[in-house]
Design a protein around this motif. Structure first.
Motif, PDB file in Angstrom:
ATOM      1  N   ALA A   6       0.831  -1.101  -0.076  1.00  0.00           N
ATOM      2  CA  ALA A   6       0.191  -0.111   0.165  1.00  0.00           C
ATOM      3  C   ALA A   6       0.946   1.230  -0.218  1.00  0.00           C
ATOM      4  O   ALA A   6       1.771   1.381   0.710  1.00  0.00           O
ATOM      5  N   VAL A   7       0.522   2.109  -0.765  1.00  0.00           N
ATOM      6  CA  VAL A   7       1.482   3.433  -0.731  1.00  0.00           C
ATOM      7  C   VAL A   7       0.370   4.638  -0.861  1.00  0.00           C
ATOM      8  O   VAL A   7      -0.756   4.710  -1.399  1.00  0.00           O
ATOM      9  N   ILE A   8       0.413   5.074   0.199  1.00  0.00           N
ATOM     10  CA  ILE A   8      -0.490   6.402   0.609  1.00  0.00           C
ATOM     11  C   ILE A   8       0.513   7.505   1.018  1.00  0.00           C
ATOM     12  O   ILE A   8       1.372   7.530   1.741  1.00  0.00           O
ATOM     13  N   ALA A   9       0.301   8.822   0.204  1.00  0.00           N
ATOM     14  CA  ALA A   9      -0.868   8.828  -0.808  1.00  0.00           C
ATOM     15  C   ALA A   9      -0.189   8.894  -2.503  1.00  0.00           C
ATOM     16  O   ALA A   9       1.130   8.769  -2.398  1.00  0.00           O
ATOM     17  N   PRO A  10      -1.207   8.970  -3.240  1.00  0.00           N
ATOM     18  CA  PRO A  10      -0.728   8.734  -4.986  1.00  0.00           C
ATOM     19  C   PRO A  10      -0.225  10.343  -5.371  1.00  0.00           C
ATOM     20  O   PRO A  10      -0.866  10.644  -6.397  1.00  0.00           O
ATOM     21  N   GLY A  11       0.565  10.982  -4.510  1.00  0.00           N
ATOM     22  CA  GLY A  11       0.967  12.074  -5.204  1.00  0.00           C
ATOM     23  C   GLY A  11       2.156  11.680  -6.149  1.00  0.00           C
ATOM     24  O   GLY A  11       2.185  10.641  -6.654  1.00  0.00           O
ATOM     25  N   ALA A  12       2.962  12.856  -6.422  1.00  0.00           N
ATOM     26  CA  ALA A  12       3.980  12.911  -7.521  1.00  0.00           C
ATOM     27  C   ALA A  12       4.922  11.664  -7.022  1.00  0.00           C
ATOM     28  O   ALA A  12       5.258  10.810  -8.018  1.00  0.00           O
ATOM     29  N   GLN A  37      -9.308  14.782  -9.358  1.00  0.00           N
ATOM     30  CA  GLN A  37      -9.320  13.973 -10.482  1.00  0.00           C
ATOM     31  C   GLN A  37      -7.851  13.788 -11.388  1.00  0.00           C
ATOM     32  O   GLN A  37      -7.515  12.720 -11.695  1.00  0.00           O
ATOM     33  N   ALA A  38      -7.014  14.816 -11.337  1.00  0.00           N
ATOM     34  CA  ALA A  38      -5.613  14.689 -11.757  1.00  0.00           C
ATOM     35  C   ALA A  38      -4.803  13.494 -11.094  1.00  0.00           C
ATOM     36  O   ALA A  38      -4.203  12.855 -11.571  1.00  0.00           O
ATOM     37  N   THR A  39      -4.727  13.578  -9.748  1.00  0.00           N
ATOM     38  CA  THR A  39      -4.237  12.746  -8.983  1.00  0.00           C
ATOM     39  C   THR A  39      -4.815  11.279  -9.194  1.00  0.00           C
ATOM     40  O   THR A  39      -4.064  10.394  -9.061  1.00  0.00           O
ATOM     41  N   VAL A  40      -6.049  11.101  -9.226  1.00  0.00           N
ATOM     42  CA  VAL A  40      -6.776   9.840  -9.459  1.00  0.00           C
ATOM     43  C   VAL A  40      -6.220   9.276 -10.839  1.00  0.00           C
ATOM     44  O   VAL A  40      -6.046   7.901 -10.850  1.00  0.00           O
ATOM     45  N   ASP A  41      -6.232  10.183 -11.836  1.00  0.00           N
ATOM     46  CA  ASP A  41      -5.782   9.676 -13.365  1.00  0.00           C
ATOM     47  C   ASP A  41      -4.510   9.234 -13.074  1.00  0.00           C
ATOM     48  O   ASP A  41      -3.959   8.193 -13.894  1.00  0.00           O
ATOM     49  N   ARG A  42      -3.604  10.028 -12.265  1.00  0.00           N
ATOM     50  CA  ARG A  42      -2.112   9.480 -12.087  1.00  0.00           C
ATOM     51  C   ARG A  42      -1.819   8.137 -11.765  1.00  0.00           C
ATOM     52  O   ARG A  42      -1.055   7.365 -12.137  1.00  0.00           O
ATOM     53  N   ALA A  43      -2.509   8.258 -10.643  1.00  0.00           N
ATOM     54  CA  ALA A  43      -2.394   6.957  -9.684  1.00  0.00           C
ATOM     55  C   ALA A  43      -3.035   5.537 -10.577  1.00  0.00           C
ATOM     56  O   ALA A  43      -2.565   4.538 -10.643  1.00  0.00           O
ATOM     57  N   GLY A 123      15.977  12.249  -3.176  1.00  0.00           N
ATOM     58  CA  GLY A 123      16.024  12.247  -4.558  1.00  0.00           C
ATOM     59  C   GLY A 123      14.517  12.412  -5.128  1.00  0.00           C
ATOM     60  O   GLY A 123      13.496  12.711  -4.495  1.00  0.00           O
ATOM     61  N   LEU A 124      14.704  12.492  -6.529  1.00  0.00           N
ATOM     62  CA  LEU A 124      13.362  12.769  -7.287  1.00  0.00           C
ATOM     63  C   LEU A 124      12.606  11.663  -7.508  1.00  0.00           C
ATOM     64  O   LEU A 124      13.171  10.434  -7.216  1.00  0.00           O
ATOM     65  N   PRO A 125      11.483  11.539  -7.631  1.00  0.00           N
ATOM     66  CA  PRO A 125      10.630  10.497  -7.969  1.00  0.00           C
ATOM     67  C   PRO A 125      11.152   9.805  -8.933  1.00  0.00           C
ATOM     68  O   PRO A 125      11.607  10.296 -10.057  1.00  0.00           O
ATOM     69  N   PRO A 126      10.864   8.158  -8.796  1.00  0.00           N
ATOM     70  CA  PRO A 126      11.599   7.452  -9.844  1.00  0.00           C
ATOM     71  C   PRO A 126      11.058   7.762 -11.355  1.00  0.00           C
ATOM     72  O   PRO A 126       9.792   7.841 -11.422  1.00  0.00           O
ATOM     73  N   MET A 127      12.198   7.559 -12.087  1.00  0.00           N
ATOM     74  CA  MET A 127      11.733   7.821 -13.539  1.00  0.00           C
ATOM     75  C   MET A 127      12.468   6.678 -14.437  1.00  0.00           C
ATOM     76  O   MET A 127      13.370   6.056 -13.878  1.00  0.00           O
ATOM     77  N   PRO A 128      12.095   6.429 -15.507  1.00  0.00           N
ATOM     78  CA  PRO A 128      12.351   5.187 -16.358  1.00  0.00           C
ATOM     79  C   PRO A 128      13.999   5.607 -16.641  1.00  0.00           C
ATOM     80  O   PRO A 128      14.261   6.774 -16.776  1.00  0.00           O
ATOM     81  N   GLY A 129      14.795   4.392 -16.456  1.00  0.00           N
ATOM     82  CA  GLY A 129      16.161   4.735 -16.754  1.00  0.00           C
ATOM     83  C   GLY A 129      16.799   5.174 -15.600  1.00  0.00           C
ATOM     84  O   GLY A 129      18.454   5.127 -15.788  1.00  0.00           O
ATOM     85  N   THR A 130      16.419   5.407 -14.447  1.00  0.00           N
ATOM     86  CA  THR A 130      17.196   6.069 -13.080  1.00  0.00           C
ATOM     87  C   THR A 130      17.018   4.975 -12.095  1.00  0.00           C
ATOM     88  O   THR A 130      15.977   4.141 -12.157  1.00  0.00           O
ATOM     89  N   LYS A 131      17.951   5.121 -11.437  1.00  0.00           N
ATOM     90  CA  LYS A 131      17.989   3.892 -10.264  1.00  0.00           C
ATOM     91  C   LYS A 131      17.251   4.482  -8.884  1.00  0.00           C
ATOM     92  O   LYS A 131      16.342   4.052  -7.923  1.00  0.00           O
TER      93      LYS A 131
END
Length: 286
Positions: A6-12, A37-43, A123-131
């Motif tokens: 469980a990950v709370i909450a679904p922010g960035a 709605q933007a957060t729900v869509d992102r999640a 660090g920043l939120p995970p992005m493709p290609g980064t550890k």
């Protein structure tokens, strides 16, 4: 066996962490109540599954990733469902809170029977290609999170009790975000005094790395300022009431409050900060 996390909450940060966990085979739960709605869509795009408090409490691991001011309330809300759960999760507080706050959260979770781990995300939120980012964890149950390495997270165990990871987070954020606050404050003061062009020119000549960092950090800070207010106050609390430097971070909190309000109202200081940060905007003759 598929782990349920469980990950709370679904922010960035939360939704990006969830996406990485899902990509590595985890089943990821969250809660959408009260979210935009933007957060729900992102999640949803990250593969997160809406769940009740009882379903959250039945997860293998709960990652609390919320604004610092909401961390205690989340633990209090989930304490009842976790107490009622047959199988106890590992509750991980990943928030930018000071040692006293994380110890208080651990105290809320302890009577539920769940294990508790202190975590600090750097660090920043995970992005493709980064550890990254790095999850620094501490406490007696920290070893129980080793499975997260197999799910794509950079997990590093600190040999210390609950509070050690939060102390590291407070220290790092105090330097990193404190520098951004200092840069924003002086950029605004220099601009009001008509010295912004000369200041940029001097920084370019004598401190080019500092200027380059400000050019990146100041615009990036503006949409996050509202979230940094409570974090600055947590850092002030980390320093303690008898440390005069605590006033520095109370000042940072008030500055970020001002910037957040300016962003909502379209105030001039936002434009001034962005203008100062624009690379090559000003030039003066040598």
């Amino acid at each position: 066996m598929t782990l349920t996390i469980a990950v709370i909450a679904p922010g960035a940060m939360g939704s990006a962490v969830a996406r990485r966990l899902g990509e590595h085979g985890a089943r990821v739960l969250t809660q959408f109540a009260g979210r935009s709605q933007a957060t729900v869509d992102r999640a949803a795009a990250a593969g997160m599954i809406a769940a009740s408090d009882a379903e959250i409490a039945a997860a293998d691991i709960i990652l609390s990733i919320v604004p610092p001011g909401e961390a205690v309330a989340l633990a209090e809300r989930l304490a009842g469902p976790i107490t009622a759960a047959v199988k106890k999760p590992v509750f991980v507080d990943c928030n930018a809170v000071n040692v006293a706050t994380v110890e208080a959260i651990a105290g809320i979770i302890a009577p539920t029977g769940a294990a508790f781990v202190d975590a600090g995300i750097i660090g920043l939120p995970p992005m493709p290609g980064t550890k990254g980012p790095v999850f620094h964890v501490s406490g007696a149950a920290a070893h129980r999170l080793a499975c997260l390495r197999d799910l794509g997270l950079d997990l590093r165990v600190i040999d210390g009790p609950v509070g050690a990871a939060s102390a590291l987070k407070m220290s790092y954020a105090g330097i990193n975000k404190g520098f951004t606050a200092l840069g924003a404050a002086i950029a605004l003061a220099a601009t009001r005094a008509g010295a912004d062009a000369a200041l940029r020119a001097e920084l370019a000549a004598s401190q080019p790395q500092m200027l380059a960092r400000l050019e990146r950090a100041l615009p990036d800070m503006i949409p996050k300022a509202y979230r940094w207010v409570a974090e600055m106050r947590e850092i002030s609390g980390f320093l303690g009431p008898d440390d005069p430097a605590g006033l520095i971070f109370e000042g940072c909190a008030r500055l970020f409050e001002h910037i957040a309000k300016e962003k909502e109202t379209g105030g001039e200081d936002i434009a001034r900060i962005i203008a100062f940060a624009e690379s090559g905007r000003v030039r003066v003759d040598a």
